[in-house]
Scaffold this motif. Structure first.
Motif, PDB file in Angstrom:
ATOM      1  N   UNK A 235       1.300   6.254 -10.560  1.00  0.00           N
ATOM      2  CA  UNK A 235       0.530   5.012 -10.552  1.00  0.00           C
ATOM      3  C   UNK A 235       1.420   3.820 -10.251  1.00  0.00           C
ATOM      4  N   UNK A 236       2.631   3.798 -10.794  1.00  0.00           N
ATOM      5  CA  UNK A 236       3.523   2.671 -10.563  1.00  0.00           C
ATOM      6  C   UNK A 236       4.330   2.817  -9.281  1.00  0.00           C
ATOM      7  N   UNK A 237       4.345   4.020  -8.715  1.00  0.00           N
ATOM      8  CA  UNK A 237       5.161   4.255  -7.522  1.00  0.00           C
ATOM      9  C   UNK A 237       4.505   3.829  -6.224  1.00  0.00           C
ATOM     10  N   UNK A 238       3.160   3.726  -6.211  1.00  0.00           N
ATOM     11  CA  UNK A 238       2.490   3.265  -4.990  1.00  0.00           C
ATOM     12  C   UNK A 238       2.694   1.760  -4.833  1.00  0.00           C
ATOM     13  N   UNK A 239       2.556   1.260  -3.594  1.00  0.00           N
ATOM     14  CA  UNK A 239       2.741  -0.173  -3.349  1.00  0.00           C
ATOM     15  C   UNK A 239       1.489  -0.753  -2.716  1.00  0.00           C
ATOM     16  N   UNK A 240       1.392  -2.070  -2.811  1.00  0.00           N
ATOM     17  CA  UNK A 240       0.222  -2.782  -2.286  1.00  0.00           C
ATOM     18  C   UNK A 240       0.678  -3.832  -1.283  1.00  0.00           C
ATOM     19  N   UNK A 241       1.008  -3.412  -0.064  1.00  0.00           N
ATOM     20  CA  UNK A 241       1.404  -4.390   0.965  1.00  0.00           C
ATOM     21  C   UNK A 241       0.212  -5.261   1.368  1.00  0.00           C
ATOM     22  N   UNK A 242       0.483  -6.297   2.136  1.00  0.00           N
ATOM     23  CA  UNK A 242      -0.553  -7.267   2.489  1.00  0.00           C
ATOM     24  C   UNK A 242      -1.713  -6.616   3.228  1.00  0.00           C
ATOM     25  N   UNK A 243      -1.443  -5.644   4.109  1.00  0.00           N
ATOM     26  CA  UNK A 243      -2.541  -5.040   4.856  1.00  0.00           C
ATOM     27  C   UNK A 243      -3.527  -4.330   3.927  1.00  0.00           C
ATOM     28  N   UNK A 244      -3.028  -3.697   2.844  1.00  0.00           N
ATOM     29  CA  UNK A 244      -3.927  -3.012   1.912  1.00  0.00           C
ATOM     30  C   UNK A 244      -4.722  -4.025   1.089  1.00  0.00           C
ATOM     31  N   UNK A 245      -4.076  -5.130   0.710  1.00  0.00           N
ATOM     32  CA  UNK A 245      -4.786  -6.172  -0.022  1.00  0.00           C
ATOM     33  C   UNK A 245      -5.849  -6.830   0.852  1.00  0.00           C
ATOM     34  N   UNK A 246      -5.540  -6.986   2.150  1.00  0.00           N
ATOM     35  CA  UNK A 246      -6.539  -7.544   3.069  1.00  0.00           C
ATOM     36  C   UNK A 246      -7.770  -6.644   3.135  1.00  0.00           C
ATOM     37  N   UNK A 247      -7.556  -5.320   3.175  1.00  0.00           N
ATOM     38  CA  UNK A 247      -8.677  -4.385   3.173  1.00  0.00           C
ATOM     39  C   UNK A 247      -9.473  -4.510   1.871  1.00  0.00           C
ATOM     40  N   UNK A 248      -8.765  -4.594   0.748  1.00  0.00           N
ATOM     41  CA  UNK A 248      -9.453  -4.706  -0.545  1.00  0.00           C
ATOM     42  C   UNK A 248     -10.271  -5.992  -0.632  1.00  0.00           C
ATOM     43  N   UNK A 249      -9.688  -7.103  -0.164  1.00  0.00           N
ATOM     44  CA  UNK A 249     -10.432  -8.362  -0.186  1.00  0.00           C
ATOM     45  C   UNK A 249     -11.715  -8.251   0.631  1.00  0.00           C
ATOM     46  N   UNK A 250     -11.606  -7.615   1.802  1.00  0.00           N
ATOM     47  CA  UNK A 250     -12.792  -7.469   2.652  1.00  0.00           C
ATOM     48  C   UNK A 250     -13.840  -6.587   1.981  1.00  0.00           C
ATOM     49  N   UNK A 251     -13.414  -5.510   1.332  1.00  0.00           N
ATOM     50  CA  UNK A 251     -14.364  -4.619   0.665  1.00  0.00           C
ATOM     51  C   UNK A 251     -15.080  -5.329  -0.477  1.00  0.00           C
ATOM     52  N   UNK A 252     -14.348  -6.112  -1.249  1.00  0.00           N
ATOM     53  CA  UNK A 252     -14.970  -6.864  -2.349  1.00  0.00           C
ATOM     54  C   UNK A 252     -15.983  -7.866  -1.796  1.00  0.00           C
ATOM     55  N   UNK A 253     -15.625  -8.499  -0.692  1.00  0.00           N
ATOM     56  CA  UNK A 253     -16.548  -9.444  -0.062  1.00  0.00           C
ATOM     57  C   UNK A 253     -17.834  -8.739   0.362  1.00  0.00           C
ATOM     58  N   UNK A 254     -17.704  -7.521   0.902  1.00  0.00           N
ATOM     59  CA  UNK A 254     -18.890  -6.789   1.336  1.00  0.00           C
ATOM     60  C   UNK A 254     -19.746  -6.355   0.155  1.00  0.00           C
TER      61      UNK A 254
END
Length: 1013
Positions: A235-254
């Protein structure tokens, strides 16, 4: 001048919906790329173009082509620069308060859009298109940029408008977009690639407005929602680069816009849920999800399980995964699902901006609550399983049903239900919001049905529309969302209708069920409650139910029709949806995937649009003539591409192939680009075949004599002088609609010394044309005319002919003004704008008002100075060039090469500035005045003080005919038919008077001859 004077054939004439396009410029080059994209997306749409440059009229006129479009889509294409095209003719080009004048045009447009939307629910796309580069717009560049930005912002605040502006055009960046040649020839200001990009953005809006919406987003986890593999990295070893956060932001918006979000991952469920719960930097949380499948089964199998759980068709699903193998497996097994392969990290941002499936035209309150509604439905399903008995489940559910007239804020949802509900829908009549609001005009009433229970609110889920006829309450519409079907709500609705009928003194309830492929649940329900009152019809069943019986209808769980099983609002299987599982449905998702994953690149998009150009079959029965040299072969390819026809023969007539004046612009533009030779549009009338045009290019010369626009049957010919740009092709539509008795000639400018107009005086131009028309018609009576500048030259021709003893039967002035006629003053409007500066913010303290006023005055002064200096320098340069040309022509010398090519308009305006005839013409003048239009299409009668445009002092008689259309559009469809009819009547009358005069004059002479004999 505009040459969009012939109607462009509609695309897919048998289509169910219509896209109406109105533009301030010639926009027909959109047809080919737009038709390709819409067909690839499965949108059955006919494309219609409103008359050229009639934007305000289309928005304001309730009978316009745009206003008559029902159930389709509208597109308004604006280029604010077009509001300046007529500035020199209408007195708006003096450089004063240029930005304010543009703002006034923009405000007028904005109000017209609001007015249109107050009357119509037509989905409206408004595109604010770019001006020419600053190097070409000069001092106007900054005001144009400012007003374009202001207009975009203002339009984005208007409900119901989808805006295409700088932000949207930036999705497909182009290095070059402006086409100065085509802009000059036919007001086609953009190149093919820009029209392709614009067509793509319009197609995106059409798809969002007319296509069945997607409802579920299913997303992978590892290397999609985050970088890394949680099962290996922890769980702590994965990372959240900007491209993944951009996808998450878009999904939340949808999710907030009504989509349901699910996870589908080959993983341990506990690991995935820990990431959602423990990683504080994860934007996406468990509460955003309605369901998930995290296991080691094939993802296609898990997607089918999710569809069954949510009771939605697979064609409602969007699946996003980084693994191309997984994407291929899903695409192969579930082709109805829109499967999107997440690209490399550096391309994710662009990919996310091009997912058309996320677009939605209108978001209702029910859409925003959709995730909560599905969670509640899951709780109900669990409660039903625990209840063990369906009757007990219904009894303990605590269902509450409210039936009342819809509130204003519910109208959008009511319309949405009529458009989307298929299974439990008695008549499937689709209605827009304005139609719902106007039901009372049709003697109909509406009731909205809201439902809630112990788990929460279902929202507005049902609609009833009804009216009275004879002694019955006649049902127009009854529909119910499938998510509450089978729980007694439908029984309550029939009972309510029975109660309303009795309260109105009506004895019966008249119900008709249309038999469709999808409304079997509605038919089963009516059969279960009113079988005894049924009467079979050709395409449905009608029921004549006693009102008292309907008012006592009760629901008994377990004994009702098979519709007892709850269903979703959408259909429950892919096979039930329009196009689902079909080749059309699969083609749609393939195209949407291409647009997101491949055609988001501008170069690839433009290449695809060019490669998929459709070609029609050659319409001529004559043998196909081959080309004989490289020039003919190159021209043949140009013709084929412009006309959209294959094959084309070297001896085929351009106009016999269906070529229009608009397409002539493209041919001449491409010829100039390919061969470096500038031809006039009239060249295609002079040489209407590939072989003839090739010979013209080889000879390097073109005739500048009268051009036969339409042959006649021996009557008096009509001679029409070229316009201010030297063109005569604009008269072709008029020529084709006049009586076949008259030949119609277009008088082209004299070209010599490397100049398209080798004359610097109106008198010289007139003398040149007289010499040539007398070679065709040696003696009068003459019929002369011309548009704008052509009318002035025709008037001078009449003067010279009359001075030489020749009869002139008629001079036709097509919206032409006498050169010295005073234009309408603009001082009052300027004063009002100046006072407006003082009035702005009048509640502010004086120091703030004075400071703001000084700042605005300073800004306007600087802008005016720049514009004035630039304009004066250009005028001085043009005047100097024309003086040199006059000196050379007067002495029979060749013009020096350093003069360059002087445009026809520049030469004409120089000649007009010195034209002041002193005597009065004793011949009939017909002044044809345009009556409607703005900007470059503004009628001259609104731009000049004198309603006769100054001609009253130049002729003994001036007759006036007002025709529909503007300064240029009166010669275009559909107005040209009216112009031709009225002009023909005047020509017949003038020639009749001339013949009568000739007979009277010849009478005494015949008598004297008899006496001598």
């Amino acid at each position: 001048m505009s040459v969009s004077d012939l109607p462009v054939p509609s695309v897919e004439a048998a289509a169910l919906r219509c896209l109406t396009v109105t533009a301030s410029f010639t926009a027909e080059p959109l047809v080919a790329p737009l038709a390709y994209l819409l067909e690839a997306l499965g949108c059955r749409v006919r494309i219609d173009f409103a008359p050229y440059n009639q934007v305000l009229q289309q928005l304001l006129d309730p009978s316009s082509l745009l206003a008559r479009n029902r159930g389709g889509v509208g597109a308004v294409l604006l280029r604010p620069q077009d509001w300046l095209r007529a500035a020199p003719q209408s007195g708006l080009g003096d450089g004063r308060a240029l930005e304010q004048r543009l703002r006034e045009h923009a405000q007028e447009l904005l109000e017209a859009v609001r007015s249109f939307l107050s009357r119509s629910d037509l989905p409206l796309t408004v595109a604010v298109c770019p001006a020419a580069p600053a190097t070409e717009t000069g001092a106007a560049a900054e005001p144009l940029r400012t007003i374009s930005e202001w207009l975009e912002r203002a339009l984005r605040e208007v409900p119901g408008v989808a805006v295409i502006g700088a932000q949207e055009l930036a999705l497909y960046p182009l290095e070059r977009y402006h086409d100065a040649r085509r802009d000059r020839l036919g007001h086609i200001p953009y190149n093919g690639d820009f029209f392709g990009v614009l067509a793509t953005l319009i197609a995106r809006r059409v798809h969002a407005a007319l296509s069945a919406p997607f409802k579920v987003i299913v997303v992978d986890c590892d290397n999609t929602l985050w970088k890394g593999v949680v099962g290996e990295d922890g769980v702590e070893g994965i990372s959240l680069p900007e491209w993944s956060l951009a996808l998450q932001r878009l999904l939340i918006e949808q999710v907030e816009r009504g989509f349901l979000l699910c996870l589908c991952s080959k993983n341990q469920e506990g690991d995935v849920l820990q990431v959602l719960e423990q990683r504080t930097d994860m934007l996406l949380k468990r509460q955003h999800l309605v369901a998930w499948r995290v296991n080691w089964l094939p993802k296609s199998q898990n997607l089918r399980a999710l569809a069954q759980e949510l009771n939605l068709g697979l064609d409602s699903f969007i699946f996003i995964d980084d693994n191309p193998v997984e994407c291929a497996e899903v695409s192969l097994t579930c082709p109805e699902i829109l499967t999107l392969n997440l690209p490399a990290p550096e391309h994710v941002a662009r990919f996310l901006r091009h997912i058309w499936a996320f677009d939605r035209r209108r978001i209702t309150s029910e859409d925003r609550q959709r995730t909560d509604l599905y969670r509640q439905e899951a709780d109900r399903a669990r409660f039903q399983r625990e209840s063990g008995d369906f009757a007990r489940f219904i009894a303990e559910l605590g269902l509450q049903v409210s039936i009342a007239a819809p509130r204003p804020e519910q109208i959008a949802r009511v319309a949405q239900l009529t458009q989307r509900t298929n299974q439990f829908n008695f008549t499937t009549r689709r209605r827009s919001e304005s139609e719902i609001r106007d039901l009372s005009a049709s003697q109909l009433e509406c009731r909205a049905v809201e439902v809630s229970d112990r788990f929460g609110s279902y929202g507005l889920v049902g609609v009833m529309i009804f009216g009275s006829r004879a002694d019955a309450l006649e049902l127009d519409t009854l529909l119910l969302s499938c998510r509450v079907l089978g729980r007694g709500v439908e029984h309550r609705m029939i009972r309510e209708l029975g109660t309303i009928a009795m309260a109105s003194g009506l004895a019966h309830l008249s119900v008709r069920i249309a038999h469709t492929k999808k409304n079997q649940p509605a038919r089963d329900f009516m059969e279960s409650v009113a079988r005894a009152h049924a009467r079979a019809e050709t395409d449905g069943t009608s029921y004549w139910i006693p009102a008292e019986e309907a008012s006592r209808l009760e629901y008994h769980p377990g004994t009702a029709a098979p519709a007892d099983q709850p269903m979703s609002e959408a259909v429950t299987s892919a096979q039930g949806r329009p196009g689902a599982g079909s080749e059309a449905g699969s083609a749609r998702v393939r195209m949407l995937a291409r647009l997101a994953c491949e055609l988001s690149d501008t170069d690839l998009l433009c290449s695809a649009l060019r490669a998929n150009r459709r070609y029609l079959e050659r319409p001529l029965p004559t043998p196909l003539a081959p080309t004989s040299n490289a020039i003919e072969s190159a021209l043949l390819q140009i013709w084929s591409d412009v006309l959209g026809i294959k094959p084309v023969g070297a001896d085929d007539d351009f106009f016999a192939l269906g070529g229009s004046s608009l397409q002539a612009v493209d041919v001449i533009d491409q010829v100039e680009a390919r061969f470096g030779t500038a031809l006039s549009l009239s060249s295609l009338i002079e040489s209407p075949t590939v072989r003839g045009l090739a010979a013209l290019l080889v000879d390097g010369s073109s005739t500048t004599g009268p051009l036969l626009l339409r042959a006649g049957a021996g009557g008096v010919p009509l001679f029409l002088v070229h316009d201010g740009d030297g063109e005569v092709l604009l008269y072709r539509n008029l020529a084709l609609r006049l009586s076949a008795e008259h030949a119609v000639y277009g008088l082209q400018p004299r070209a010599a010394c490397g100049q398209p107009l080798a004359a610097t005086r109106i008198a010289d131009m007139a003398a040149y044309h007289i010499e040539r028309i007398r070679a065709i018609q040696p003696r009068g009576p003459y019929l002369l005319g011309g548009m704008c500048a052509g009318g002035v030259i025709a008037y001078e021709m009449a003067r010279q002919l009359h001075a030489n003893g020749q009869q002139v039967a008629l001079v036709v002035l097509l919206d032409a003004a006498e050169p010295s006629a005073p234009q309408s003053g603009r001082a009052g409007a300027r004063l009002q704008r100046a006072l407006g500066v003082l009035r702005q913010g009048s509640v502010d303290p004086w120091p703030q008002r004075v400071g703001r006023m000084l700042a605005q005055i300073t800004g306007k002064a600087v802008g005016f100075t720049k514009y004035e200096v630039s304009s004066r320098l250009k005028r001085l340069r043009d005047h100097w060039r024309m003086r040199v040309l006059r000196w050379c022509l007067d002495r029979g010398r060749a013009a020096p090469r350093f003069l360059g090519r002087i445009p026809v308009r520049t030469a004409y305006l120089f000649a007009e500035s010195g034209y002041r005839p002193q005597d009065v013409l004793h011949a009939e003048l017909l002044l044809v005045r345009a009556s409607e239009g703005i900007g470059p299409d503004e009628p001259y009668v609104t731009a000049y003080e004198d309603p006769l445009l100054g001609w009253g002092r130049r002729a003994s008689a001036v007759n006036v005919v007002d025709v529909p259309g503007g300064h240029s559009s009166m010669l275009q469809e559909p107005h040209v038919a009216v112009l031709a009819s009225r002009l023909q009547a005047v020509i017949d009358e003038a020639l009749g008077r001339h013949r009568a005069h000739e007979l009277r004059s010849s009478g005494p002479q015949l008598e004297r001859r008899r006496e001598i004999a």
